[in-house]
Design a protein around this motif. Structure first.
Motif, PDB file in Angstrom:
ATOM      1  N   TRP A 390      -1.518   0.746  -6.544  1.00 43.51           N
ATOM      2  CA  TRP A 390      -0.924  -0.073  -5.599  1.00 43.51           C
ATOM      3  C   TRP A 390      -0.010  -0.819  -5.921  1.00 43.51           C
ATOM      4  O   TRP A 390       0.966  -1.027  -5.046  1.00 43.51           O
ATOM      5  CB  TRP A 390      -2.081  -1.021  -4.975  1.00 43.51           C
ATOM      6  N   VAL A 394       3.922  -0.587  -4.118  1.00 47.21           N
ATOM      7  CA  VAL A 394       4.777  -1.803  -3.619  1.00 47.21           C
ATOM      8  C   VAL A 394       6.019  -1.752  -4.250  1.00 47.21           C
ATOM      9  O   VAL A 394       7.172  -2.046  -3.605  1.00 47.21           O
ATOM     10  CB  VAL A 394       3.890  -3.147  -3.936  1.00 47.21           C
ATOM     11  N   GLY A 438       5.586   5.587   0.610  1.00 45.33           N
ATOM     12  CA  GLY A 438       6.275   4.351  -0.023  1.00 45.33           C
ATOM     13  C   GLY A 438       7.838   4.493   0.126  1.00 45.33           C
ATOM     14  O   GLY A 438       8.430   3.462   0.710  1.00 45.33           O
ATOM     15  N   THR A 491       3.779  -2.877   4.741  1.00 42.38           N
ATOM     16  CA  THR A 491       3.295  -2.522   3.442  1.00 42.38           C
ATOM     17  C   THR A 491       1.980  -3.162   3.080  1.00 42.38           C
ATOM     18  O   THR A 491       1.084  -2.478   2.519  1.00 42.38           O
ATOM     19  CB  THR A 491       4.192  -3.401   2.255  1.00 42.38           C
ATOM     20  N   LEU A 495      -1.331  -0.579   2.056  1.00 42.88           N
ATOM     21  CA  LEU A 495      -2.217  -0.856   1.058  1.00 42.88           C
ATOM     22  C   LEU A 495      -3.809  -0.865   1.481  1.00 42.88           C
ATOM     23  O   LEU A 495      -4.579  -0.413   0.890  1.00 42.88           O
ATOM     24  CB  LEU A 495      -1.981  -2.189   0.359  1.00 42.88           C
TER      25      LEU A 495
END
Length: 511
Positions: A390, A394, A438, A491, A495
């Motif tokens: 994770w 990010v 992403g 974001t 997640l």
């Protein structure tokens, strides 16, 4: 002076930073030449590494790959001998051309604009912001044309609701830009990105295929989520600005009135009936025992319909567009369709020219072995850092959101990054589709704040129809709060999706 009340030191520093980004970005060459410059750089680097005898062992096969020099007789022979094959076999080329053949018919007929107007006008006035934002998410099926339809539509919708048309322009522009990779429909952009991702993923797993619906569940859910976030920010922050009582005498041309005519409604009904017939026919064909349309072991995900969905999308858009156009008179006969398709392909001529340079660069990148070197060494670095997946996700989002301030073309950016980012993440046990998610988030969130976005100036022009003294600072003072909110919220949404293990699309597990 501009009427914008945003004058804090922090915002002033931000404006100066963005102005600097604009100056630097304007000095960059055209993307076509940028890729040839990258190819030349790659050639020099490959010569140095090949001379040093650099090699790498692929962890998935144990094969040793030595770097080869592009500035050698073998390299020059490859570059000259494979140029046509590189271009003709470039996966996104066929996908975008085929899809746009159908989309062009649906767009020219007026069907897509009518659907968007229906989406906005059917909801109560208090929901006008959400309706406009979600309509923009749906409009992504038209690619960049979404800006041309949504910006004047946003002004019209808000004026009809008795609200500031300036705010309507802002909502439409930001919603189209900031959520460009989120839609409840499969878009041409999905075809381009997934084709590039498939090519990159197959350097690690030759059997891995990323279909245009690989991220459909996440993208569709994101379109609703982003529309809600935009609505909250607009209604709680931007709509309360005291400077929204500007000039409202501007013209609202571009999409006609909001309400549909009786003829347009009748045409929509017939187009919907056509869509139902097409879907029913495809489902029936899939349901036939032993149908050759199905994939191995009866898999729908691997069926011809999904793996070649660009063909089915193009046919569907063309069919419903023709029906709508015949009823309204915008496309009076079948013979009028080919010129419309030609015009649609003509509009993406700059993309096709860019694809020639991109396809050569990617072929050189693969042939020299530098792609394998970078991905394996990068994967080893990530392993050494032992960062949770994770955290890596990010980092991908943040890095690409910064890169997008300068390189706003998503297809160009992913063409460069996919051959490195996708295999690198696969080597550390992450699905290639995760890298694509992403990228899509980072590639979207900063779209509305960078002057490098060609439609930034167009949006400013529409704002100036209603507010004569508006400037770049005016536009940024509206777009920056939404962009920052979306960066954080989307974001976090990603997640949470990852933590819950929800599939990204049909047959695509998130972990």
């Amino acid at each position: 002076m501009h009427r914008s009340t945003v004058s804090s030191d922090g915002m002033s520093r931000l404006y100066r930073l963005l102005a600097a980004v604009e100056r630097v970005g304007n000095r960059l060459p055209h993307p076509f030449w940028l890729f040839w410059i990258l190819s030349a750089t790659l050639a020099v680097v490959s010569l140095a590494l090949a001379t040093a005898g650099v090699s790498v062992v692929l962890p998935n096969t144990g094969e040793t790959v030595a770097v080869r020099s592009l500035l050698s007789l073998d390299g020059l022979a490859f570059a000259a001998g494979s140029a046509l094959e590189n271009f003709a076999g470039f996966p996104p080329l066929a996908v975008i051309v085929v899809v746009l053949l159908g989309v062009a018919v649906a767009e020219k007929s007026g069907l897509l604009a009518a659907l968007l107007r229906l989406t906005v006008v059917r909801l109560p006035t208090r929901l006008i912001t959400f309706a406009t934002a979600f309509a923009a998410m749906t409009a992504h099926v038209m690619s960049d044309t979404a800006y041309l339809v949504m910006i004047p539509l946003g002004a019209l919708a808000f004026r009809a609701a008795g609200r500031s048309p300036v705010l309507g322009v802002m909502v439409a522009y930001v919603s189209t830009a900031v959520g460009f990779n989120a839609s409840p429909l499969v878009t041409p952009g999905d075809g381009i990105r997934t084709a590039l991702t498939t090519t990159a993923a197959q350097t690690v797993d030759p059997n891995h295929v990323v279909t245009p619906v690989a991220l459909y569940f996440f993208s569709a859910a994101s379109s609703v989520f982003l529309a809600l976030v935009i609505t909250i920010v607009v209604e709680t922050v931007l709509a309360k600005r005291p400077d929204l009582d500007g000039d409202v005498d501007g013209e609202g041309e571009g999409v006609g009135g909001l309400a549909l005519t009786a003829l347009e409604r009748r045409a929509l009904v017939r187009a919907l009936a056509t869509l139902v017939v097409i879907v029913a026919a495809v489902v029936t064909a899939l349901a036939v025992p032993g149908s050759p349309l199905m994939g191995d072991h009866g898999s729908v995900v691997r069926s011809v319909v999904i793996t070649n969905i660009a063909v089915f999308l193009s046919f569907t858009f063309a069919a419903v567009g023709l029906v709508y156009g015949r009823v309204t008179g915008t496309i009076p006969s079948i013979s009028a369709a080919p010129p419309v398709m030609i015009d649609g392909v003509r509009q993406i001529a700059p993309v096709i020219v860019l694809f020639f340079a991109v396809s050569q660069f990617l072929a050189y990148f693969d042939w020299t072995g530098i792609g394998s070197l970078v991905t394996v060494e990068g994967a080893d670095l990530l392993h050494a850092l032992s960062a949770p997946h994770w955290v890596i996700l990010v980092a991908i989002v943040l890095a690409i959101s910064v890169l997008n301030l300068v390189i706003t073309s998503g297809s160009a950016a992913w063409s460069i990054l996919a051959p490195v980012l996708v295999p690198m993440t696969m080597y550390i046990g992450m699905a290639p589709e995760l890298a694509m998610v992403g990228f899509q988030i980072g590639d979207s969130v900063t779209n509305p704040v960078t002057p490098m976005n060609a439609y930034f100036i167009m949006a400013l022009g529409y704002v100036q129809k209603y507010r004569k003294d508006a400037g770049i600072g005016t536009l940024m003072s509206f777009t920056v709060p939404i962009a920052l909110a979306i960066l954080v919220a989307w974001t976090a949404f990603f997640l949470l999706w990852y933590a819950l293990g929800i599939p990204l699309g049909p047959g695509v597990d998130v972990r």
